[in-house]
Write a protein that holds these residues in place. Structure first.
Motif, short mmCIF file in Angstrom:
data_model
loop_
_atom_site.label_atom_id
_atom_site.label_comp_id
_atom_site.label_asym_id
_atom_site.label_seq_id
_atom_site.Cartn_x
_atom_site.Cartn_y
_atom_site.Cartn_z
N SER B 38 -9.06 -0.02 -13.98
CA SER B 38 -7.80 0.21 -14.95
C SER B 38 -8.21 0.39 -16.25
N GLN B 226 -10.70 1.59 2.41
CA GLN B 226 -10.12 0.92 3.45
C GLN B 226 -9.90 -0.54 2.89
N ASN B 227 -10.58 -0.92 1.65
CA ASN B 227 -10.63 -2.26 1.24
C ASN B 227 -9.30 -2.44 0.70
N THR B 228 -8.77 -3.82 1.22
CA THR B 228 -7.24 -4.10 0.86
C THR B 228 -7.14 -4.26 -0.83
N MET B 229 -8.07 -5.06 -1.22
CA MET B 229 -8.02 -5.15 -2.90
C MET B 229 -7.66 -3.91 -3.43
N GLN B 231 -6.91 -0.81 -2.46
CA GLN B 231 -5.98 -0.30 -1.97
C GLN B 231 -4.41 -0.63 -2.76
N LYS B 232 -4.56 -2.10 -2.92
CA LYS B 232 -3.40 -2.54 -3.65
C LYS B 232 -3.42 -2.27 -5.16
N ALA B 233 -4.71 -2.48 -5.82
CA ALA B 233 -4.85 -2.30 -7.19
C ALA B 233 -4.79 -1.05 -7.62
N TYR B 234 -5.52 -0.18 -7.02
CA TYR B 234 -5.78 1.24 -7.61
C TYR B 234 -5.20 2.31 -6.63
N GLY B 236 -2.35 2.25 -5.17
CA GLY B 236 -0.77 2.17 -5.00
C GLY B 236 -0.44 1.84 -3.70
N MET B 237 -1.17 1.26 -2.85
CA MET B 237 -0.63 0.97 -1.49
C MET B 237 -0.27 -0.72 -1.35
N ASP B 238 0.50 -0.97 -0.62
CA ASP B 238 0.87 -2.52 -0.57
C ASP B 238 0.27 -2.98 0.68
#
Lengths: 391, 238
Positions: B38, B226-229, B231-234, B236-238
């Motif tokens: 970010s 595929q990394n959840t962190m 995906q979540k942070a960068y 825009g997936m929940d």
């Protein structure tokens, strides 16, 4: 050889000549119209009557007949101002910093040139010199003045400005003022120790003091000779050569492009492989060379110099640079010519227009009033763009 | 694959602010490597440290086997590094042609300069139409094209791109990323900094995720997607 000629950019040689002619004719015409209108108006008043009584000529005729001489004198000093103003404006363009020591760089150039000529004079070489040799000596003195001033400008930047590059803007400015005082006193000290006299006189040699006479004009009961002194011609021709050369350097060479790139975006320029510090040194060198040449030419024209000789021409050239738009090379030419012209017009006509109440000694009012008015009403100058402050 | 650029435990400061806290990044020949993160994570600072615009307090930067961490930008360029800076760094009052010439400032052979300029025009035909125009009059997309073409004028071993998608319309972003892929296929190694993590990971081979001056994850681009962190942070997936 052929390739070399092909690669010369003729347009960049012709364009500044055109600009110089335009600026000279334009400012001469504008100021002439103003003084002629003033003369016509004042002719009917007591001012006109007094002049008619004294010289048996109307104020209008007096003004008109003096015009060619005034324009020539104005051009001479205007080109000197332009050459000095370019030094301020180039450094400002690259560093956004006013090099207040530039007036002393000019003075050092003048002193080195004059001292060399005085030394030559004492050996008797100048007096016995043929006309050709006299010009060789003069050119040598100008080149020596340029070299000394250029080297000094580079040294001053290296010693007094570069270490302050990252400091707030006021800091290098104060350093510049300090360098300015220091150099004045160094000149005084050196001259005091070596010659015991710090008023130095440009030696008389060659045919520089002669005048080329175009003719005589009847001015009431007296005659007015119309002519131009050879030294004024030398000043004008050398200045034009320098100004055209500088324009070519900046606009048509690789180094010139690098100077412009550094002026526009210093960090990115360094990413292009441009050694920014070297370009800044070159900028100071070029400004110093022009200032030094202007110094020797100034000494040639006005004969007497002292350690404070740089102060007024320097300040006026600064005003000229601001008038044209500081950071803008064409603006410096315009500003120098307009200011020199205005000052000469004021010096020549103010006395007679005010019946001697305010003579030519007040001509400096005009240069500095212009500075104030420009700063109030058009702070970016005549040719500058409104760019705002860079961070 | 041989190691082209390697940052080992780099610490950089803005004044007293500790901006990079021990960054280690490797770029191999022929790769596209991306740094994502970010605002203020230290992505641009990393590039600025590599290209010598700021110097690290600690750590080494090895380019082509040579430590460049104490060199000045204009020397690092000669060592084979191209840097297209954040905000593009177009010279506004130089023409497109002059901008490109500046990119090849250290090249003396006029023929080489012309060849590379033609190469740039072949990538971005639009630039050829604008060749005599001032850089400042170009649109944002054209400026980005010019910045990339200029960055290629020295034929660098590795080209670093700082936020090439910034402020561009989606269609232009696609175009620019296509060109980056093309360049890479032709042999230029790329180090890409992007806020648009999805785009960056779609063309990159590997990626590093920066957070407040530290690398928190590094992996292949496919795995990062595929990394959840991540995906979540960068992404825009929940």
């Amino acid at each position: 050889m052929n390739r070399f000629f092909l690669s010369i950019n003729v347009r960049e040689l012709v364009r500044p000549l055109g600009q110089l002619t335009l600026f000279s004719l334009g400012s001469a015409a504008a100021l002439s119209i103003i003084v002629l209108i003033m003369a016509l108006v004042l002719d009917q008043t007591i001012i006109g009557e007094t002049l008619t009584e004294k010289l048996n000529v109307s104020l209008y005729t007096y003004t008109l007949i003096n015009l060619p001489q005034v324009v020539l004198d104005g051009l001479t000093i205007g080109f000197v101002y332009a050459a000095i103003a370019l030094g301020y404006t180039m450094v400002y363009g690259v560093l956004e910093f006013i090099n207040f020591a530039h007036s002393e760089i000019f003075a050092v150039g003048a002193f080195v040139g004059v001292e060399i000529l005085i030394a030559l004079d004492q050996t008797g070489m100048l007096r016995n010199a043929s006309l050709g040799m006299a010009y060789v000596f003069l050119i040598f003195a100008i080149l020596a003045g340029m070299a000394a001033a250029g080297a000094l400008a580079v040294t001053v930047e290296r010693v007094a400005y570069r270490p302050l590059r990252g400091a707030p803007r006021l800091v290098p400015l104060i350093s510049a003022i300090g360098v300015s005082f220091l150099l004045q006193d160094v000149i005084r000290l050196v001259e005091g120790l070596t010659t015991g006299d710090f008023n130095r006189i440009f030696p008389t040699f060659g045919n520089f003091d002669q005048r080329i006479i175009f003719g005589k004009l009847a001015l009431g009961s007296t005659n007015l000779t119309l002519g131009v002194s050879i030294k004024s011609l030398i000043v004008i021709i050398s200045a034009v050569l320098m100004l055209v050369g500088l324009n070519y350097l900046v606009n048509a060479t690789r180094i010139g492009k690098a100077i412009r790139a550094v002026a526009q975006d210093r960090p990115t320029a360094s990413l292009m492989g441009i050694n920014v510090n070297r370009i800044i040194s070159i900028t100071f060198l070029v400004g110093g060379l022009l200032g030094g040449a202007a110094g020797v030419l100034y000494a040639l024209k006005f004969t007497r110099i002292d350690p404070f000789v740089g102060f007024f021409p320097g300040l006026k050239a600064f005003a000229a640079a601001v008038l044209g738009g500081i950071g803008n090379l064409t603006g410096a030419l315009l500003g120098g010519i307009v200011l020199g012209m205005l000052e000469t017009f004021a010096g020549s006509y103010m006395g007679v227009f005010t019946m001697g109440a305010a003579g030519s000694e007040y001509k400096d009012i005009f240069a500095f009033s212009i500075l104030i008015f420009v700063l109030i009403f058009r702070p970016q100058g005549l040719m500058g763009e409104n760019v705002g402050q860079k961070a | 694959m041989s190691l082209l650029l390697s940052l080992n435990n780099i610490h950089s400061y803005y004044g007293h602010i500790h901006a990079l806290k021990g960054i280690s990044v490797d770029v191999h020949k022929g790769e596209i490597v991306t740094l994502i993160g970010s605002n203020g994570a230290g992505k641009s600072t990393t590039l600025r440290t590599i290209s010598g615009m700021m110097h690290p307090k600690e750590g080494s930067i090895i380019l082509n086997g040579k430590d460049i961490s104490k060199m000045e930008p204009h020397d690092i360029v000669l060592a084979g590094l191209g840097h297209v800076p954040e905000g593009r760094g177009i010279f506004p009052k130089l023409t497109v042609k002059e901008n490109l010439e500046m990119g090849a400032f250290t090249v003396n052979d006029q023929k080489v300069i012309e060849e590379r300029m033609e190469y740039g025009f072949s990538l971005f035909p639009r630039l050829k139409e604008r060749v005599g125009q001032y850089g400042g009059t170009l649109s944002g997309g054209e400026q980005q094209m010019l910045a990339i073409a200029r960055g290629l004028m020295l034929n660098p071993d590795i080209l670093m791109l700082d936020e090439p998608s910034m402020g561009l319309a989606p269609v232009l972003v696609e175009l620019i990323f296509d060109i980056i892929e093309t360049l890479n296929k032709k042999g230029t190694t790329i180090l890409l900094v992007e806020q648009n993590a999805l785009m960056a990971l779609s063309i990159a081979h590997r990626g590093y995720v920066l957070q407040t001056g530290e690398i928190v994850v590094s992996d292949s681009a496919a795995n990062l997607k595929q990394n959840t962190m991540v995906q979540k942070a960068y992404l825009g997936m929940d």
